[in-house]
Design an enzyme around this catalytic site. Sequence first.
Site, PDB file in Angstrom:
ATOM      1  N   LYS A  72       0.830  -1.203   0.000  1.00  0.00           N
ATOM      2  CA  LYS A  72       0.000   0.000   0.000  1.00  0.00           C
ATOM      3  C   LYS A  72       0.867   1.257   0.000  1.00  0.00           C
ATOM      4  O   LYS A  72       1.719   1.431   0.853  1.00  0.00           O
ATOM      5  CB  LYS A  72      -0.893   0.016   1.241  1.00  0.00           C
ATOM      6  CG  LYS A  72      -1.707   1.305   1.401  1.00  0.00           C
ATOM      7  CD  LYS A  72      -2.266   1.415   2.800  1.00  0.00           C
ATOM      8  CE  LYS A  72      -2.871   2.775   3.079  1.00  0.00           C
ATOM      9  NZ  LYS A  72      -1.927   3.903   2.976  1.00  0.00           N
ATOM     10  N   LEU A 107      -4.307  -0.057   7.298  1.00  0.00           N
ATOM     11  CA  LEU A 107      -3.145   0.814   7.431  1.00  0.00           C
ATOM     12  C   LEU A 107      -3.641   2.242   7.256  1.00  0.00           C
ATOM     13  O   LEU A 107      -4.483   2.498   6.389  1.00  0.00           O
ATOM     14  CB  LEU A 107      -2.081   0.498   6.375  1.00  0.00           C
ATOM     15  CG  LEU A 107      -1.264  -0.786   6.548  1.00  0.00           C
ATOM     16  CD1 LEU A 107      -0.274  -0.926   5.394  1.00  0.00           C
ATOM     17  CD2 LEU A 107      -0.530  -0.807   7.871  1.00  0.00           C
ATOM     18  N   ASP A 108      -3.105   3.168   8.056  1.00  0.00           N
ATOM     19  CA  ASP A 108      -3.529   4.563   7.970  1.00  0.00           C
ATOM     20  C   ASP A 108      -3.261   5.140   6.584  1.00  0.00           C
ATOM     21  O   ASP A 108      -2.405   4.658   5.843  1.00  0.00           O
ATOM     22  CB  ASP A 108      -2.786   5.417   9.009  1.00  0.00           C
ATOM     23  CG  ASP A 108      -3.024   4.926  10.426  1.00  0.00           C
ATOM     24  OD1 ASP A 108      -4.112   4.399  10.689  1.00  0.00           O
ATOM     25  OD2 ASP A 108      -2.105   5.080  11.248  1.00  0.00           O
ATOM     26  N   TYR A 109      -3.967   6.213   6.280  1.00  0.00           N
ATOM     27  CA  TYR A 109      -3.809   6.939   5.021  1.00  0.00           C
ATOM     28  C   TYR A 109      -2.337   7.292   4.773  1.00  0.00           C
ATOM     29  O   TYR A 109      -1.846   7.193   3.648  1.00  0.00           O
ATOM     30  CB  TYR A 109      -4.663   8.208   5.085  1.00  0.00           C
ATOM     31  CG  TYR A 109      -4.671   9.068   3.840  1.00  0.00           C
ATOM     32  CD1 TYR A 109      -5.477   8.736   2.757  1.00  0.00           C
ATOM     33  CD2 TYR A 109      -3.901  10.226   3.769  1.00  0.00           C
ATOM     34  CE1 TYR A 109      -5.507   9.530   1.619  1.00  0.00           C
ATOM     35  CE2 TYR A 109      -3.927  11.023   2.635  1.00  0.00           C
ATOM     36  CZ  TYR A 109      -4.727  10.669   1.563  1.00  0.00           C
ATOM     37  OH  TYR A 109      -4.755  11.462   0.443  1.00  0.00           O
ATOM     38  N   THR A 111       0.294   5.783   6.104  1.00  0.00           N
ATOM     39  CA  THR A 111       1.179   4.645   6.342  1.00  0.00           C
ATOM     40  C   THR A 111       1.211   3.768   5.094  1.00  0.00           C
ATOM     41  O   THR A 111       0.206   3.576   4.428  1.00  0.00           O
ATOM     42  CB  THR A 111       0.697   3.825   7.550  1.00  0.00           C
ATOM     43  OG1 THR A 111       0.705   4.660   8.712  1.00  0.00           O
ATOM     44  CG2 THR A 111       1.609   2.634   7.803  1.00  0.00           C
TER      45      THR A 111
END
Length: 240
Positions: A72, A107-109, A111
């Site tokens: 990602k 997963l965070d935006y 990260t």
Amino acid sequence: MGEIVRLQKYIAMSGTASRRAAEKLIADGCVKVNGSVIREQGVKVEIGADTVEVNGKTLKIKNKKYYIMLNKPVGYVSTVKDQFDRPTVLDLVKGEISARIFPVGRLDYDTEGLLLLTNDGDFTYRVTHPKFRMDKTYIALIKGGINAAGLARLRKGVKIDDFTTSPAEVEILDVSAGRTTVKITIHEGKNRQVRKMFEAVGCEVIGLQRIKIGSVELGNLPAGRWRYLTEHEINYLTRS
């Protein structure tokens, strides 16, 4: 919506015939879709929605399970849809996987790194539920440095929000140009947990990448690209 496949693939997936043999069955008029005889080779059907018969026998197949590793990038949300119309991780596999898959955890935006995608709810449960204590390893880029006391607190567990984290494995990898690179392994998956853990010991995370889930590693998979998990990786994640 189920997976959409070519008719000959559907027949092969049912175990009735090989794809090549299925093409002959279609050409010979032995195949019906939703009650209509099909002779064209390019017809597609939806698994779980369309009824396929070969020589009068209705074929039954289970939805194929997908297990995908994605690297990602920053700037994508780990959801199926986003209320703010931001790009989602599913945009990165759109057009290549027709099944309805979803992220395993988040997963965070901001990260990047290893994110699993699947259409298997049991697999998701095994990977994400706290009782299975599945380790997740990250590389964090910290502004400035982190002192011995901060490392000790992370290794003992720190209070964030309304809970105290389990002890983390922490290792300094590099210190240069006012930045510190730290490898940290946790097994919980609270919202923005790694960032909040470092914040609790007075550190600011300016870059974060997940590189490993259990023993399954991201490796050299380029950002924005994906691959299927190997059978060994799937077995490991479901039996750990």
